[in-house]
Structures are given as structure tokens and as C-alpha cells.
Scaffold this active site. Structure first.
Site, PDB file in Angstrom:
ATOM      1  N   GLN A 106      43.573  11.621 102.728  1.00  8.91           N
ATOM      2  CA  GLN A 106      44.921  11.074 102.641  1.00  8.91           C
ATOM      3  C   GLN A 106      45.207  10.662 101.195  1.00  8.91           C
ATOM      4  O   GLN A 106      44.417   9.956 100.572  1.00  8.91           O
ATOM      5  CB  GLN A 106      45.086   9.859 103.553  1.00  8.91           C
ATOM      6  CG  GLN A 106      46.525   9.349 103.605  1.00  8.91           C
ATOM      7  CD  GLN A 106      46.663   8.065 104.399  1.00  8.91           C
ATOM      8  OE1 GLN A 106      46.247   7.010 103.941  1.00  8.91           O
ATOM      9  NE2 GLN A 106      47.246   8.168 105.594  1.00  8.91           N
ATOM     10  N   TYR A 186      54.470   2.108 101.550  1.00  9.86           N
ATOM     11  CA  TYR A 186      54.048   2.563 100.222  1.00  9.86           C
ATOM     12  C   TYR A 186      55.171   3.402  99.592  1.00  9.86           C
ATOM     13  O   TYR A 186      56.268   3.485 100.129  1.00  9.86           O
ATOM     14  CB  TYR A 186      52.715   3.294 100.333  1.00  9.86           C
ATOM     15  CG  TYR A 186      51.618   2.379 100.837  1.00  9.86           C
ATOM     16  CD1 TYR A 186      51.122   1.348 100.033  1.00  9.86           C
ATOM     17  CD2 TYR A 186      51.100   2.509 102.130  1.00  9.86           C
ATOM     18  CE1 TYR A 186      50.138   0.485 100.505  1.00  9.86           C
ATOM     19  CE2 TYR A 186      50.117   1.643 102.602  1.00  9.86           C
ATOM     20  CZ  TYR A 186      49.639   0.634 101.791  1.00  9.86           C
ATOM     21  OH  TYR A 186      48.682  -0.229 102.258  1.00  9.86           O
ATOM     22  N   ARG A 234      52.043  11.410 106.844  1.00 12.53           N
ATOM     23  CA  ARG A 234      52.081  10.286 107.769  1.00 12.53           C
ATOM     24  C   ARG A 234      53.426   9.576 107.635  1.00 12.53           C
ATOM     25  O   ARG A 234      53.896   9.319 106.529  1.00 12.53           O
ATOM     26  CB  ARG A 234      50.952   9.294 107.478  1.00 12.53           C
ATOM     27  CG  ARG A 234      50.763   8.277 108.611  1.00 12.53           C
ATOM     28  CD  ARG A 234      49.684   7.272 108.281  1.00 12.53           C
ATOM     29  NE  ARG A 234      48.996   6.830 109.486  1.00 12.53           N
ATOM     30  CZ  ARG A 234      48.372   5.669 109.615  1.00 12.53           C
ATOM     31  NH1 ARG A 234      48.334   4.819 108.596  1.00 12.53           N
ATOM     32  NH2 ARG A 234      47.764   5.348 110.733  1.00 12.53           N
ATOM     33  N   GLY A 326      42.322   4.031 114.956  1.00 10.01           N
ATOM     34  CA  GLY A 326      41.886   3.218 113.835  1.00 10.01           C
ATOM     35  C   GLY A 326      40.936   2.115 114.251  1.00 10.01           C
ATOM     36  O   GLY A 326      39.729   2.193 114.045  1.00 10.01           O
TER      37      GLY A 326
END
Length: 357
Positions: A106, A186, A234, A326
Site C-alpha cells: 500500500q 490522508y 482504498r 485488520g
């Protein structure tokens, strides 16, 4: 053996040209265990190899910064910004491949949501808007986020080129696929979010403009790596510093964002949802299901799927084609093995989110 209890979860599948033995994916999780200058370490080799040995279909390695200017978000975060970074990842990849498990990388640009290492250097974002909330203490942050500088058009183009160059290094290192972090607050997601993107140019305003940076980055990355290397992105609504944000245009936004990403030629969309595969926008469908309906693409669903009953339901109900896990993976790397055996995996403890030592 209980694989027959969860036939969808334990069925084989493909993402692009990469074959997965089952539908379970280790979600990317920041562990801040690289060297100070961003090189992967032996601790990281052991960490990822443990997942690879335990029957996961795929590993997506943690968010990895793409350049040495502004993209790094946390101290001791791994990078893929130069050849030394690339070469340091090779032992991780080789360990996973020896165990027969593919691994994707990623790629991230933190934008305004960075801390520690960038406090003096500054940060860039779509607009000069201070991020909500506080820096993340478990990653070494303290106090409010700094106010970023508005990114210029030249820097937007350079950032897309940096994503492409990082993707090429990742493919050269041997990663089986690439995921761009376009979610969770982000840089890319800052463009998509109304209150962090106050621009009046072609990157701001209407949703068609706010998704433009995503599409430019994805086109650049797709063009930078061989066709046989899957590329995806994502996407989320919520952020590390804002768990309540929703797309203001609801289903209409989804019907613009997801097809726009599809048109870039990528192979998959990874949809992360804080509340799992629950309906959004009064649509009766999860965000992942809306992505599937809008594009027909390969969709990875993420969010509270460590319960195999929920994972099986998500795959059966059309919320996605694969399940990224996760907290369940972090709590027990042997999650797939134990679920197959009918055993109970180790439960998640928030202390497990602390960086690796």
C-alpha cells in the site's frame, strides 16, 4: 474442519492475475517498525512471514511513503521512495513467497495528517485547513496537527508522478500488486472531503472535481507497472481523525466516485468502513455493495469482518469479493487456520495496536 461452514470465505479467487487460495486478506496496518530512514527491518520480515504461514489468501503490507518531501506520516514508517527502500523490502516479499502467499504494497501520502517527523518541515494539503482532532499518541504524536500549506498544481502533478515511481519500485522489488491509500483522511481523501478541500480550481468544488486527484494518481500508477501486476485503491468515508464524516452527496457521490476510479483501468477497489458492511445513505446497501453495483469490479470489503459469520455474509450478500481483516489478523495471525479448525481465535486487545518492538 469448518471450511464448509464458510464456503465463500474459503473459496479460491483472483485479483487480476494473482490467485488467492481463499478470500481472506490481511488488511494494511501501520506498525512503525522500520528504521528511522524508512527501510524494512528483520522484525517486519518475521511479522509478515507469520501471516504468510497461516493460510491467508493475501497480505496487503502497511502504508508506505512514496517520497522524501512530504508524504511520510509517522516516525519509523517504511518507505518506497528510493532504491535502498526497495531493496530492504525484498526479504519481506521473499519470506511471504516462500510460504506461498502473495503480498501487495500500500502506497501513501499523508498530506496534512502527519506528525513528529514533519512538524518542522511542514505539510501540504488541498487547502490550508488544520486537520480535526489530535495527533496519534501511539505513533509518537502529541497535540494538534499543524496547519498545512495549500498544495500547488505543480506539486499535484509531482505527487502523482511520485506515486507512479514508488509503484514501479514496488513492482521491481517483487510485490505482487499495488494498492494506493485513497482513504482514511490522508492526502487523496483530503481532496475528496468537502471541509479539507476548499479549492476553487478544477480540483475543488463538485464531487467530479474532488475525485480528480484520485483518478490522476490511479492512471499514473496503472501506467507505471506491468499489466500483470494488479493495481487498486482504498476508499473510505471516515478518517483516522474523524469517524463521523459521510459523503454529503450520498448515493450520487458513490455513483460518481466509483465509476471514475473504474475508468482509470485499475483492477480492484478496497472499501473500508468504520461500521463494517452496514447500509449507508438510507440506500439499504453498504458502501462496498454500492461500489460493486456501480462498477462490477473486484471489491475488497473491510470493517468488522473478523467474525467469520459476518465475513461469509458479506461475500454472500454482494458486499465484496474478498474480506480484508485488520484487528482480527493483528490479534491472531492464525485466524484462517483456527476458523477452519473450528477453534476460537485470540480476541483483539487495543494494546496490540502499539508499534512493534
Amino acid at each position: 474442519m469448518t471450511a464448509t461452514r464458510f464456503p465463500k470465505v474459503f473459496s479460491a479467487g483472483r485479483i487480476g492475475n494473482v490467485r488467492l487460495k481463499n478470500r481472506t486478506i490481511v488488511a494494511p496496518m501501520t506498525r512503525t517498525s522500520a528504521t528511522v530512514d524508512g527501510r524494512a527491518t528483520p522484525i517486519m520480515v518475521d511479522y509478515y512471514a507469520e501471516f504468510a504461514r497461516n493460510d491467508w489468501g493475501l497480505i496487503i503490507a502497511e502504508a508506505t511513503y512514496i517520497d522524501k518531501q512530504y508524504s511520510q506520516g509517522y516516525n519509523n514508517q517504511p518507505g518506497i521512495a528510493d532504491d535502498a527502500h526497495r531493496d530492504a523490502w525484498r526479504p519481506v516479499i521473499e519470506a511471504c513467497h516462500r510460504a506461498g502467499t502473495p503480498i501487495f504494497l500500500q502506497l501513501i501520502h499523508a498530506g496534512a495528517v502527519n506528525q513528529g517527523n514533519h512538524w518542522i518541515k511542514g505539510s501540504i494539503a488541498p487547502s490550508s485547513v488544520q486537520p480535526k482532532g489530535q495527533q496519534i499518541d501511539r505513533y509518537g504524536g502529541e497535540g494538534p496537527f499543524q496547519v498545512p500549506r495549500e498544495i500547488t498544481r505543480d506539486e499535484i502533478r509531482q505527487s502523482a508522478a511520485n506515486f507512479a515511481a514508488a509503484a514501479k519500485r514496488a513492482a521491481d522489488a517483487g510485490f505482487d500488486g499495488i494498492e494506493v491509500h485513497g482513504a482514511n483522511g490522508y492526502l487523496l481523501d483530503q481532496f475528496l472531503t468537502t471541509y479539507t478541500n476548499l479549492r476553487g480550481d478544477e480540483y475543488g468544488g463538485a464531487i467530479e472535481n474532488r475525485v480528480r486527484f484520485h483518478t490522476e494518481v490511479m492512471k499514473a500508477v496503472r501506467d507505471a507497472v506491468p499489466a500483470q501486476v494488479p493495481v487498486g485503491v482504498r476508499i473510505s468515508q471516515t478518517k483516522v481523525n474523524d469517524l463521523t464524516y459521510v459523503w454529503p452527496g450520498g448515493v450520487n457521490d458513490a455513483n460518481i466516485v466509483f465509476p471514475a476510479l473504474q475508468r482509470t483501468g485499475i483492477d480492484f477497489i478496497h472499501v473500508s468502513a468504520h461500521l463494517g458492511c452496514t447500509p449507508v445513505f438510507d440506500s439499504g446497501m453498504s458502501l462496498a455493495a454500492l461500489a460493486k453495483r456501480a462498477t462490477g469490479m473486484t471489491i475488497i470489503a473491510n470493517g468488522k469482518l473478523n467474525d467469520p459469520v459476518l465475513a461469509e455474509a458479506a461475500l454472500t450478500n454482494g458486499d465484496g469479493d474478498f474480506c480484508a481483516i485488520g484487528k482480527g489478523a493483528l490479534a491472531d495471525p492464525a485466524w484462517p487456520v483456527k476458523i477452519r479448525q473450528g477453534a476460537t481465535p485470540i480476541p483483539f486487545d487495543p494494546a496490540m495496536t502499539s508499534p512493534l518492538a
